[in-house]
Design a protein around this motif. Sequence first.
Motif, PDB file in Angstrom:
ATOM      1  N   ARG A 122       0.986  -7.610 -11.942  1.00  0.00           N
ATOM      2  CA  ARG A 122      -0.408  -7.306 -12.253  1.00  0.00           C
ATOM      3  C   ARG A 122      -1.396  -7.990 -11.320  1.00  0.00           C
ATOM      4  O   ARG A 122      -2.597  -7.775 -11.416  1.00  0.00           O
ATOM      5  CB  ARG A 122      -0.708  -7.683 -13.704  1.00  0.00           C
ATOM      6  CG  ARG A 122      -0.025  -6.776 -14.722  1.00  0.00           C
ATOM      7  CD  ARG A 122      -0.449  -5.343 -14.538  1.00  0.00           C
ATOM      8  NE  ARG A 122       0.075  -4.458 -15.575  1.00  0.00           N
ATOM      9  CZ  ARG A 122      -0.211  -3.173 -15.655  1.00  0.00           C
ATOM     10  NH1 ARG A 122      -0.984  -2.619 -14.747  1.00  0.00           N
ATOM     11  NH2 ARG A 122       0.296  -2.436 -16.617  1.00  0.00           N
ATOM     12  N   ASP A 123      -0.886  -8.827 -10.435  1.00  0.00           N
ATOM     13  CA  ASP A 123      -1.762  -9.435  -9.432  1.00  0.00           C
ATOM     14  C   ASP A 123      -1.632  -8.646  -8.134  1.00  0.00           C
ATOM     15  O   ASP A 123      -0.516  -8.433  -7.660  1.00  0.00           O
ATOM     16  CB  ASP A 123      -1.371 -10.897  -9.200  1.00  0.00           C
ATOM     17  CG  ASP A 123      -2.214 -11.529  -8.117  1.00  0.00           C
ATOM     18  OD1 ASP A 123      -3.336 -11.973  -8.419  1.00  0.00           O
ATOM     19  OD2 ASP A 123      -1.750 -11.561  -6.950  1.00  0.00           O
ATOM     20  N   PRO A 124      -2.733  -8.214  -7.528  1.00  0.00           N
ATOM     21  CA  PRO A 124      -2.637  -7.358  -6.334  1.00  0.00           C
ATOM     22  C   PRO A 124      -1.861  -7.991  -5.182  1.00  0.00           C
ATOM     23  O   PRO A 124      -1.109  -7.300  -4.493  1.00  0.00           O
ATOM     24  CB  PRO A 124      -4.108  -7.125  -5.947  1.00  0.00           C
ATOM     25  CG  PRO A 124      -4.870  -7.317  -7.213  1.00  0.00           C
ATOM     26  CD  PRO A 124      -4.133  -8.383  -7.974  1.00  0.00           C
ATOM     27  N   LYS A 125      -2.017  -9.305  -4.972  1.00  0.00           N
ATOM     28  CA  LYS A 125      -1.324  -9.954  -3.864  1.00  0.00           C
ATOM     29  C   LYS A 125       0.177 -10.029  -4.131  1.00  0.00           C
ATOM     30  O   LYS A 125       0.984  -9.766  -3.231  1.00  0.00           O
ATOM     31  CB  LYS A 125      -1.902 -11.342  -3.622  1.00  0.00           C
ATOM     32  CG  LYS A 125      -3.331 -11.308  -3.093  1.00  0.00           C
ATOM     33  CD  LYS A 125      -3.871 -12.710  -2.866  1.00  0.00           C
ATOM     34  CE  LYS A 125      -5.302 -12.663  -2.331  1.00  0.00           C
ATOM     35  NZ  LYS A 125      -5.857 -14.037  -2.133  1.00  0.00           N
ATOM     36  N   ASP A 126       0.554 -10.384  -5.334  1.00  0.00           N
ATOM     37  CA  ASP A 126       1.974 -10.385  -5.673  1.00  0.00           C
ATOM     38  C   ASP A 126       2.531  -8.968  -5.657  1.00  0.00           C
ATOM     39  O   ASP A 126       3.662  -8.733  -5.209  1.00  0.00           O
ATOM     40  CB  ASP A 126       2.198 -11.013  -7.048  1.00  0.00           C
ATOM     41  CG  ASP A 126       2.465 -12.512  -6.976  1.00  0.00           C
ATOM     42  OD1 ASP A 126       2.254 -13.108  -5.906  1.00  0.00           O
ATOM     43  OD2 ASP A 126       2.878 -13.091  -8.004  1.00  0.00           O
ATOM     44  N   ALA A 127       1.745  -8.006  -6.154  1.00  0.00           N
ATOM     45  CA  ALA A 127       2.212  -6.613  -6.196  1.00  0.00           C
ATOM     46  C   ALA A 127       2.510  -6.099  -4.793  1.00  0.00           C
ATOM     47  O   ALA A 127       3.460  -5.334  -4.589  1.00  0.00           O
ATOM     48  CB  ALA A 127       1.174  -5.727  -6.879  1.00  0.00           C
ATOM     49  N   ALA A 128       1.712  -6.533  -3.809  1.00  0.00           N
ATOM     50  CA  ALA A 128       1.960  -6.098  -2.431  1.00  0.00           C
ATOM     51  C   ALA A 128       3.317  -6.587  -1.937  1.00  0.00           C
ATOM     52  O   ALA A 128       3.991  -5.898  -1.150  1.00  0.00           O
ATOM     53  CB  ALA A 128       0.846  -6.613  -1.523  1.00  0.00           C
ATOM     54  N   LEU A 129       3.729  -7.747  -2.387  1.00  0.00           N
ATOM     55  CA  LEU A 129       5.058  -8.252  -2.026  1.00  0.00           C
ATOM     56  C   LEU A 129       6.144  -7.483  -2.759  1.00  0.00           C
ATOM     57  O   LEU A 129       7.119  -7.030  -2.156  1.00  0.00           O
ATOM     58  CB  LEU A 129       5.157  -9.741  -2.361  1.00  0.00           C
ATOM     59  CG  LEU A 129       4.182 -10.689  -1.664  1.00  0.00           C
ATOM     60  CD1 LEU A 129       4.365 -12.113  -2.184  1.00  0.00           C
ATOM     61  CD2 LEU A 129       4.351 -10.634  -0.152  1.00  0.00           C
ATOM     62  N   LEU A 130       5.984  -7.343  -4.059  1.00  0.00           N
ATOM     63  CA  LEU A 130       7.019  -6.732  -4.884  1.00  0.00           C
ATOM     64  C   LEU A 130       7.287  -5.283  -4.503  1.00  0.00           C
ATOM     65  O   LEU A 130       8.398  -4.778  -4.695  1.00  0.00           O
ATOM     66  CB  LEU A 130       6.627  -6.825  -6.354  1.00  0.00           C
ATOM     67  CG  LEU A 130       6.499  -8.254  -6.911  1.00  0.00           C
ATOM     68  CD1 LEU A 130       5.765  -8.243  -8.246  1.00  0.00           C
ATOM     69  CD2 LEU A 130       7.857  -8.900  -7.067  1.00  0.00           C
ATOM     70  N   THR A 131       6.276  -4.601  -3.961  1.00  0.00           N
ATOM     71  CA  THR A 131       6.448  -3.199  -3.568  1.00  0.00           C
ATOM     72  C   THR A 131       6.935  -3.061  -2.132  1.00  0.00           C
ATOM     73  O   THR A 131       7.146  -1.938  -1.659  1.00  0.00           O
ATOM     74  CB  THR A 131       5.125  -2.419  -3.736  1.00  0.00           C
ATOM     75  OG1 THR A 131       4.078  -3.084  -3.021  1.00  0.00           O
ATOM     76  CG2 THR A 131       4.735  -2.308  -5.199  1.00  0.00           C
ATOM     77  N   SER A 132       7.134  -4.170  -1.434  1.00  0.00           N
ATOM     78  CA  SER A 132       7.624  -4.138  -0.060  1.00  0.00           C
ATOM     79  C   SER A 132       9.141  -4.229  -0.033  1.00  0.00           C
ATOM     80  O   SER A 132       9.731  -5.187  -0.550  1.00  0.00           O
ATOM     81  CB  SER A 132       7.033  -5.325   0.730  1.00  0.00           C
ATOM     82  OG  SER A 132       7.772  -5.563   1.910  1.00  0.00           O
ATOM     83  N   ALA A 133       9.786  -3.241   0.600  1.00  0.00           N
ATOM     84  CA  ALA A 133      11.247  -3.259   0.698  1.00  0.00           C
ATOM     85  C   ALA A 133      11.723  -4.481   1.481  1.00  0.00           C
ATOM     86  O   ALA A 133      12.751  -5.085   1.147  1.00  0.00           O
ATOM     87  CB  ALA A 133      11.746  -1.977   1.364  1.00  0.00           C
ATOM     88  N   GLY A 134      10.981  -4.862   2.512  1.00  0.00           N
ATOM     89  CA  GLY A 134      11.365  -6.029   3.291  1.00  0.00           C
ATOM     90  C   GLY A 134      11.319  -7.297   2.460  1.00  0.00           C
ATOM     91  O   GLY A 134      12.214  -8.147   2.559  1.00  0.00           O
ATOM     92  N   TRP A 135      10.272  -7.437   1.633  1.00  0.00           N
ATOM     93  CA  TRP A 135      10.182  -8.635   0.795  1.00  0.00           C
ATOM     94  C   TRP A 135      11.264  -8.623  -0.274  1.00  0.00           C
ATOM     95  O   TRP A 135      11.832  -9.664  -0.587  1.00  0.00           O
ATOM     96  CB  TRP A 135       8.805  -8.734   0.148  1.00  0.00           C
ATOM     97  CG  TRP A 135       8.607 -10.035  -0.572  1.00  0.00           C
ATOM     98  CD1 TRP A 135       8.130 -11.197  -0.052  1.00  0.00           C
ATOM     99  CD2 TRP A 135       8.930 -10.315  -1.941  1.00  0.00           C
ATOM    100  NE1 TRP A 135       8.110 -12.192  -1.005  1.00  0.00           N
ATOM    101  CE2 TRP A 135       8.607 -11.679  -2.174  1.00  0.00           C
ATOM    102  CE3 TRP A 135       9.441  -9.567  -2.990  1.00  0.00           C
ATOM    103  CZ2 TRP A 135       8.794 -12.288  -3.415  1.00  0.00           C
ATOM    104  CZ3 TRP A 135       9.634 -10.170  -4.220  1.00  0.00           C
ATOM    105  CH2 TRP A 135       9.313 -11.523  -4.423  1.00  0.00           C
ATOM    106  N   ARG A 136      11.590  -7.458  -0.827  1.00  0.00           N
ATOM    107  CA  ARG A 136      12.650  -7.392  -1.834  1.00  0.00           C
ATOM    108  C   ARG A 136      13.994  -7.819  -1.248  1.00  0.00           C
ATOM    109  O   ARG A 136      14.806  -8.441  -1.938  1.00  0.00           O
ATOM    110  CB  ARG A 136      12.739  -5.984  -2.437  1.00  0.00           C
ATOM    111  CG  ARG A 136      11.517  -5.605  -3.271  1.00  0.00           C
ATOM    112  CD  ARG A 136      11.772  -4.387  -4.135  1.00  0.00           C
ATOM    113  NE  ARG A 136      12.092  -3.193  -3.397  1.00  0.00           N
ATOM    114  CZ  ARG A 136      11.213  -2.325  -2.929  1.00  0.00           C
ATOM    115  NH1 ARG A 136       9.910  -2.538  -3.087  1.00  0.00           N
ATOM    116  NH2 ARG A 136      11.599  -1.235  -2.279  1.00  0.00           N
ATOM    117  N   GLN A 137      14.217  -7.509   0.029  1.00  0.00           N
ATOM    118  CA  GLN A 137      15.445  -7.978   0.668  1.00  0.00           C
ATOM    119  C   GLN A 137      15.442  -9.499   0.767  1.00  0.00           C
ATOM    120  O   GLN A 137      16.467 -10.151   0.533  1.00  0.00           O
ATOM    121  CB  GLN A 137      15.589  -7.363   2.067  1.00  0.00           C
ATOM    122  CG  GLN A 137      16.897  -7.708   2.759  1.00  0.00           C
ATOM    123  CD  GLN A 137      18.113  -7.109   2.059  1.00  0.00           C
ATOM    124  OE1 GLN A 137      18.016  -6.049   1.436  1.00  0.00           O
ATOM    125  NE2 GLN A 137      19.254  -7.779   2.153  1.00  0.00           N
TER     126      GLN A 137
END
Length: 313
Positions: free
Chosen positions: A282-297
């Motif tokens: 629910r935080d836009p900055k965290d959401a940008a990470l969570l929706t990134s395939a690179g960050w999920r890796q």
Amino acid sequence: MPYDTSFSPTPRPARRRRSLLAAAALGCVCLIAGCGGGSGGGAAAQPREGGGGTSSPPSLSPSPAKGGPSARATSVPPSSSKSASRTVSGPLSGKTVVIDPGHNPRNHEHTREIGRQVDIGTTHKECDTTGTSTDSGYAEAEFTLDVAHRLRALLQAQGAEVVLTYDNDRPYGPCVDERARIGNRAGADAVVSVHADGSAVGNRGFHVILPALVHGGAADTSKIVEPSRELGTRIAGLFVRATGSAPSNYVGGNTGLDTRKDLGGLNLSTVPKVFIECGNMRDPKDAALLTSAGWRQKAAQGIADGISSYLRG
């Protein structure tokens, strides 16, 4: 005070040294086996089973989660305990790891079924919940499956036998008590339940949830509290190293660790188990990470590093 990514859980220098050596060895394994295959880059407020969001996620098709490997994991019915035979040998050969992707993409279609009460030892709670989502509609359940797939690949590359509590192969659930039983029946050396939180804007960072000392009904965590704390501590420290994320600024006093006694998945476990809330959807900055395939890796790598460090001692 700088965050200690070595995360030695007890003042035992020799053990800490082994932990760091294990992490270094893991990097070598990944270089050889090619297990870092991402694109590169980047709740407790609500006492729900591994997710604080209250809004329902959008309607999702039952197709495999985005970003996951094309091959499906062996499905694990309640009566089964092991995944398919592996052929890779490595530093985790002989170890069994259970990955528990939080929620289910189709839970919102089965609110009556997931709303039924199950016994978690100390009380009764819902079978499961829908989880949360980003404002753009990326569901927690989709996130958790994607990270679980990546994590499975990393661990299997090191020789571990990996069991998923489910792999988008059922219409809802499993219920929280069944999730615990799957880990128990597998005789898992470690279980990690993957989640993302649904807290207020401005609340950022990850935290690892540890089991409290609980004894009541079917719940008895006395034998898993200490090993689970060590598992969670190692995951927290190495998650920081892999992702660059900071520990939660709203749970755990900036330690990245939180202890709870209200989660059936922990209360009913008889093997070392932790939850990880990888960030706040629910935080836009965290959401940008969570929706990134690179960050999920990177997130999967951090969790895998922590598990490997724990299992190798």
